[in-house]
Design a protein around this motif. Sequence first.
Motif, short mmCIF file in Angstrom:
data_model
loop_
_atom_site.label_atom_id
_atom_site.label_comp_id
_atom_site.label_asym_id
_atom_site.label_seq_id
_atom_site.Cartn_x
_atom_site.Cartn_y
_atom_site.Cartn_z
N PHE A 234 0.87 -1.17 0.00
CA PHE A 234 0.00 0.00 0.00
C PHE A 234 0.90 1.22 0.00
N VAL A 235 0.64 2.17 -0.90
CA VAL A 235 1.41 3.40 -0.98
C VAL A 235 0.49 4.57 -0.68
N GLY A 236 0.83 5.37 0.32
CA GLY A 236 -0.02 6.49 0.68
C GLY A 236 0.76 7.66 1.24
N GLU A 237 0.34 8.86 0.86
CA GLU A 237 0.88 10.06 1.48
C GLU A 237 0.20 10.24 2.84
N PRO A 238 0.93 10.51 3.91
CA PRO A 238 0.27 10.81 5.19
C PRO A 238 -0.74 11.95 5.05
N VAL A 239 -0.39 12.95 4.24
CA VAL A 239 -1.31 14.01 3.83
C VAL A 239 -1.25 14.07 2.31
N GLU A 250 -8.66 11.19 12.04
CA GLU A 250 -7.85 10.73 13.16
C GLU A 250 -7.92 9.20 13.28
N GLY A 251 -6.75 8.58 13.38
CA GLY A 251 -6.66 7.14 13.56
C GLY A 251 -6.68 6.33 12.28
N TYR A 252 -7.00 6.94 11.15
CA TYR A 252 -7.12 6.22 9.88
C TYR A 252 -5.81 5.52 9.52
N LEU A 253 -4.70 6.25 9.55
CA LEU A 253 -3.43 5.67 9.13
C LEU A 253 -2.99 4.54 10.06
N GLY A 286 5.87 8.93 12.18
CA GLY A 286 5.88 8.59 13.59
C GLY A 286 5.49 9.74 14.48
N ASP A 287 6.11 10.91 14.27
CA ASP A 287 5.94 12.04 15.18
C ASP A 287 4.56 12.67 15.11
N VAL A 288 3.91 12.63 13.96
CA VAL A 288 2.61 13.27 13.80
C VAL A 288 1.47 12.24 13.77
N PHE A 289 1.68 11.12 13.06
CA PHE A 289 0.58 10.18 12.85
C PHE A 289 0.72 8.87 13.61
N GLY A 290 1.83 8.66 14.30
CA GLY A 290 1.97 7.49 15.15
C GLY A 290 2.08 6.17 14.43
N ILE A 291 2.70 6.16 13.24
CA ILE A 291 2.86 4.91 12.50
C ILE A 291 4.33 4.66 12.22
N ASP A 292 4.67 3.39 12.02
CA ASP A 292 6.04 3.00 11.65
C ASP A 292 5.97 2.21 10.34
N PRO A 293 6.07 2.89 9.21
CA PRO A 293 5.96 2.21 7.91
C PRO A 293 7.10 1.23 7.69
N ASP A 294 6.95 0.41 6.66
CA ASP A 294 8.04 -0.47 6.23
C ASP A 294 9.06 0.29 5.40
N ILE A 295 8.58 1.27 4.65
CA ILE A 295 9.44 2.12 3.81
C ILE A 295 8.89 3.54 3.85
N ILE A 296 9.77 4.52 3.92
CA ILE A 296 9.38 5.92 3.76
C ILE A 296 10.14 6.47 2.56
N THR A 297 9.42 7.11 1.66
CA THR A 297 10.07 7.82 0.56
C THR A 297 10.12 9.31 0.89
N PHE A 298 11.18 9.98 0.43
CA PHE A 298 11.36 11.41 0.72
C PHE A 298 12.07 12.08 -0.44
N ALA A 299 12.01 13.40 -0.48
CA ALA A 299 12.72 14.22 -1.47
C ALA A 299 12.54 15.68 -1.05
N LYS A 300 12.31 16.57 -2.01
CA LYS A 300 11.97 17.97 -1.81
C LYS A 300 12.74 18.63 -0.67
#
Length: 474
Positions: A234-239, A250-253, A286-300
């Motif tokens: 599953f691939v999703g943006e936190p926002v 709240e709690g969805y993720l 983690g800090d905002v939504f309280g989840i620990d994904p298997d992978i985090i993608t980043f850039a920008k």
Amino acid sequence: MAAVKDMWKAGGGIEMLPSEDTVDLAKRHLVQPWPTAGEIGAETRSLIGSGDGIYITDGDGKRLIDGPAGMWCVNVGHRREELARVMYDQAMQLSYNTPWYTMNEPSAVLAERIAGHAPGDLSHVFFTTGGSSAVESALRFMQFYNNVRGRTEKKLILSRGGAYHGSTYLSASLNGRPRDRDWMDGADELIVKLSSPDPFRRLAGMSVAAFCDRLVAEFAETVKRIGADRIGAFVGEPVQASGGVIVPPEGYLRRIRKICRDNDILFIADEVVTAFGRLGHVFASGDVFGIDPDIITFAKGVTSGYFPLGGMIVSERLLEDLRRSNHPTAMYAHGLTYTSHPVGCAVALANLDLLENGVLAHAREVTPYFQAQLKTLEELPLVGEVRGVGLMACVECVADRDSKDPLELDRNVGQRIDAHCHDLGLLVRPLINMCVMSPPLTITREQIDDMVGILREGISRTMDDLRKEGVWRG
């Protein structure tokens, strides 16, 4: 054009050409991103000449607040000498090395720094050139991971309406925004689309809690119907950023994360926008939504836009699974010429210093004021909702508040508002009937007041235009 070329050489690439010459060159030779067929290769856009702090200056010398911070990315602001000097110093020491059989110090140090901020057991970083290539890398890793583990059918990818994950083939296949896929091919056989987690568009009379329950039930039912043995990630943006700053209930993720864990589906959090300060933390998962994904993608924001860099950070558990497999010689045959680029990684280290040494704290401090001031725009009859979190927000315009219909009468209302705001001193990112605001994290309360005041006037002028044209009576 000989005179133009001579001027550019004489200026060493620093002195700006006359704006009319730049516009002419672009119109005759430059292909812009997201062009229409009728204008491709013959289009010009607003010319930006310089930047300083939260401001940019256009080709006519007009000073503007950079409302979108470039493309969600100029997090520490323009013209930071600390970043420019690091870029120069690293280029003079080592401008490039091939990542296929050599490595460099900045990339190793940056990987360790990033791992220190990541949630859960995310501990290993693969660097790319941007967000699209980061998501592409994560998806290819999922495929490799399941192939090595003998689960060759576990490849389907769950995505959502309103999502934006990039422009490369696999990443673009995940996109769920209107118009992104109308004329473009994709790997549709690999993608399963779910509903957008947009509370504003929930059914009339439905509570936000009930809407959340419905989204979670849809996810669970989809996994059951298709079979967890066929779903790889599953691939999703936190926002959902480019989808209109969609903040999930709240709690969805956390609930979606549990379903993924229970069904051995990789949870890939696409933090290309939300990471590196946009929500006041290096990572929002983690800090905002309280989840620990298997992978985090980043850039920008990893370099605040000063150098093209992105990446994915991967769970130690996944790498250990691969190391213990029965296929020790299986190769993750994926890499980029500019993977772990020494200049980009050096800039990212300096950028992270700035974030850790005050910028993140400042962003968290001004966020409530930023959100509250923008919320006052809901007083305007054209505005259906102002929503956001951290230093990102969306002003969504609607023809009618009761029906929440977008402005079908004028699909370019966002562009109208942007044009008025440009005249008044603010650059807005228009998305059809929405205006997205995500200024540099260094913005002050006084500058927030200026930004919101200009946006209010720009929307008011647009309302006057629509009334005069007889297409809206709000």
